[in-house]
Design a protein around this motif. Structure first.
Motif, PDB file in Angstrom:
ATOM      1  N   LEU A  75     -63.285  20.730 102.286  1.00  0.00           N
ATOM      2  CA  LEU A  75     -61.829  20.564 102.302  1.00  0.00           C
ATOM      3  C   LEU A  75     -61.385  20.236 100.881  1.00  0.00           C
ATOM      4  O   LEU A  75     -61.917  19.309 100.257  1.00  0.00           O
ATOM      5  CB  LEU A  75     -61.425  19.427 103.242  1.00  0.00           C
ATOM      6  N   VAL A  76     -60.433  21.011 100.386  1.00  0.00           N
ATOM      7  CA  VAL A  76     -59.937  20.805  99.024  1.00  0.00           C
ATOM      8  C   VAL A  76     -58.477  21.236  98.938  1.00  0.00           C
ATOM      9  O   VAL A  76     -58.135  22.340  99.352  1.00  0.00           O
ATOM     10  CB  VAL A  76     -60.807  21.554  97.980  1.00  0.00           C
ATOM     11  N   GLY A  77     -57.643  20.347  98.457  1.00  0.00           N
ATOM     12  CA  GLY A  77     -56.240  20.680  98.228  1.00  0.00           C
ATOM     13  C   GLY A  77     -55.507  21.178  99.457  1.00  0.00           C
ATOM     14  O   GLY A  77     -54.603  21.993  99.341  1.00  0.00           O
ATOM     15  N   GLY A  78     -55.878  20.702 100.639  1.00  0.00           N
ATOM     16  CA  GLY A  78     -55.229  21.140 101.873  1.00  0.00           C
ATOM     17  C   GLY A  78     -55.798  22.430 102.437  1.00  0.00           C
ATOM     18  O   GLY A  78     -55.302  22.941 103.435  1.00  0.00           O
ATOM     19  N   TYR A  79     -56.828  22.975 101.824  1.00  0.00           N
ATOM     20  CA  TYR A  79     -57.463  24.219 102.264  1.00  0.00           C
ATOM     21  C   TYR A  79     -58.874  23.952 102.794  1.00  0.00           C
ATOM     22  O   TYR A  79     -59.517  22.980 102.410  1.00  0.00           O
ATOM     23  CB  TYR A  79     -57.582  25.214 101.103  1.00  0.00           C
ATOM     24  N   VAL A  80     -59.349  24.881 103.620  1.00  0.00           N
ATOM     25  CA  VAL A  80     -60.731  24.898 104.090  1.00  0.00           C
ATOM     26  C   VAL A  80     -61.484  25.909 103.236  1.00  0.00           C
ATOM     27  O   VAL A  80     -60.997  27.021 103.021  1.00  0.00           O
ATOM     28  CB  VAL A  80     -60.813  25.313 105.584  1.00  0.00           C
ATOM     29  N   VAL A  81     -62.647  25.511 102.751  1.00  0.00           N
ATOM     30  CA  VAL A  81     -63.516  26.425 102.009  1.00  0.00           C
ATOM     31  C   VAL A  81     -64.821  26.475 102.782  1.00  0.00           C
ATOM     32  O   VAL A  81     -65.545  25.489 102.854  1.00  0.00           O
ATOM     33  CB  VAL A  81     -63.748  25.965 100.556  1.00  0.00           C
ATOM     34  N   GLU A  82     -65.086  27.602 103.390  1.00  0.00           N
ATOM     35  CA  GLU A  82     -66.257  27.776 104.251  1.00  0.00           C
ATOM     36  C   GLU A  82     -67.343  28.527 103.498  1.00  0.00           C
ATOM     37  O   GLU A  82     -67.121  29.631 103.006  1.00  0.00           O
ATOM     38  CB  GLU A  82     -65.863  28.539 105.519  1.00  0.00           C
ATOM     39  N   GLY A  83     -68.504  27.909 103.393  1.00  0.00           N
ATOM     40  CA  GLY A  83     -69.638  28.576 102.771  1.00  0.00           C
ATOM     41  C   GLY A  83     -69.651  28.469 101.256  1.00  0.00           C
ATOM     42  O   GLY A  83     -68.973  27.635 100.658  1.00  0.00           O
ATOM     43  N   LEU A  84     -70.440  29.325 100.646  1.00  0.00           N
ATOM     44  CA  LEU A  84     -70.796  29.247  99.228  1.00  0.00           C
ATOM     45  C   LEU A  84     -69.808  29.973  98.314  1.00  0.00           C
ATOM     46  O   LEU A  84     -70.192  30.746  97.437  1.00  0.00           O
ATOM     47  CB  LEU A  84     -72.212  29.806  99.047  1.00  0.00           C
ATOM     48  N   VAL A  85     -68.535  29.736  98.496  1.00  0.00           N
ATOM     49  CA  VAL A  85     -67.486  30.372  97.698  1.00  0.00           C
ATOM     50  C   VAL A  85     -67.575  29.852  96.261  1.00  0.00           C
ATOM     51  O   VAL A  85     -67.513  28.640  96.037  1.00  0.00           O
ATOM     52  CB  VAL A  85     -66.087  30.066  98.277  1.00  0.00           C
ATOM     53  N   PRO A  86     -67.736  30.740  95.271  1.00  0.00           N
ATOM     54  CA  PRO A  86     -67.811  30.288  93.886  1.00  0.00           C
ATOM     55  C   PRO A  86     -66.570  29.490  93.468  1.00  0.00           C
ATOM     56  O   PRO A  86     -65.452  29.768  93.900  1.00  0.00           O
ATOM     57  CB  PRO A  86     -67.906  31.593  93.085  1.00  0.00           C
ATOM     58  N   ALA A  87     -66.793  28.502  92.608  1.00  0.00           N
ATOM     59  CA  ALA A  87     -65.728  27.600  92.161  1.00  0.00           C
ATOM     60  C   ALA A  87     -64.528  28.354  91.591  1.00  0.00           C
ATOM     61  O   ALA A  87     -63.384  27.956  91.814  1.00  0.00           O
ATOM     62  CB  ALA A  87     -66.280  26.627  91.126  1.00  0.00           C
ATOM     63  N   GLN A  88     -64.763  29.451  90.884  1.00  0.00           N
ATOM     64  CA  GLN A  88     -63.641  30.176  90.275  1.00  0.00           C
ATOM     65  C   GLN A  88     -62.657  30.679  91.325  1.00  0.00           C
ATOM     66  O   GLN A  88     -61.454  30.731  91.076  1.00  0.00           O
ATOM     67  CB  GLN A  88     -64.137  31.344  89.424  1.00  0.00           C
TER      68      GLN A  88
END
Length: 139
Positions: free
Chosen positions: A74-87
């Motif tokens: 969870l970051v900035g109100g969003y869900v990030v699922e899996g190995l999504v690159p930081a960029q």
């Protein structure tokens, strides 16, 4: 001169504060630890939350089974699922699209946290309740 340099650097340090991330992961998943390191090296402050019940986390954040990765962040109100690159996480935060988040399904080789050469381009999808997943990015 040193005092002037320190005085000028203080506001820059505050502006460059790390972006907080809560990352839910299985305590035995080493790729998640490597992914957290990748995020930390790219301007994020990662809080690791170990759980043996990832299924309930994915259900809580409405991650479709076909888009599940090994962890949920969870970051900035969003869900990030899996190995999504930081960029791409940074791009999402900058553009602020009207989606719930992004997902890189599975544990693909060549993604941050999964060593090796990726056999083909990897696709990151949107998480959006009102429509089928769309391509957010490929790398």
């Amino acid at each position: 001169m040193l005092l002037t340099a320190l005085a000028l650097a203080a506001p820059l340090t505050a502006m460059a504060a790390a972006i907080p991330v809560k990352l839910y992961k299985n305590p035995n998943c080493y790729c998640c630890d490597l992914y957290a390191k990748h995020l930390a090296e790219n301007g994020f402050k990662v809080e690791l939350i170990n759980t043996t019940d990832m299924a309930s986390i994915k259900q809580q954040y409405n991650v479709p089974e076909k888009l599940e990765g090994c962890h949920t962040a969870l970051v900035g109100g969003y869900v990030v699922e899996g190995l999504v690159p930081a960029q791409f996480v940074q791009r999402m935060l900058k553009e602020h699209p009207p989606i719930r988040g992004v997902a890189l399904p599975g544990m693909p080789v060549g993604a941050p946290g999964m060593p090796g050469v990726k056999p083909a381009p990897l696709t990151i999808y949107t998480l959006d309740s009102s429509s089928p997943p769309k391509v957010f990015a490929s790398f």
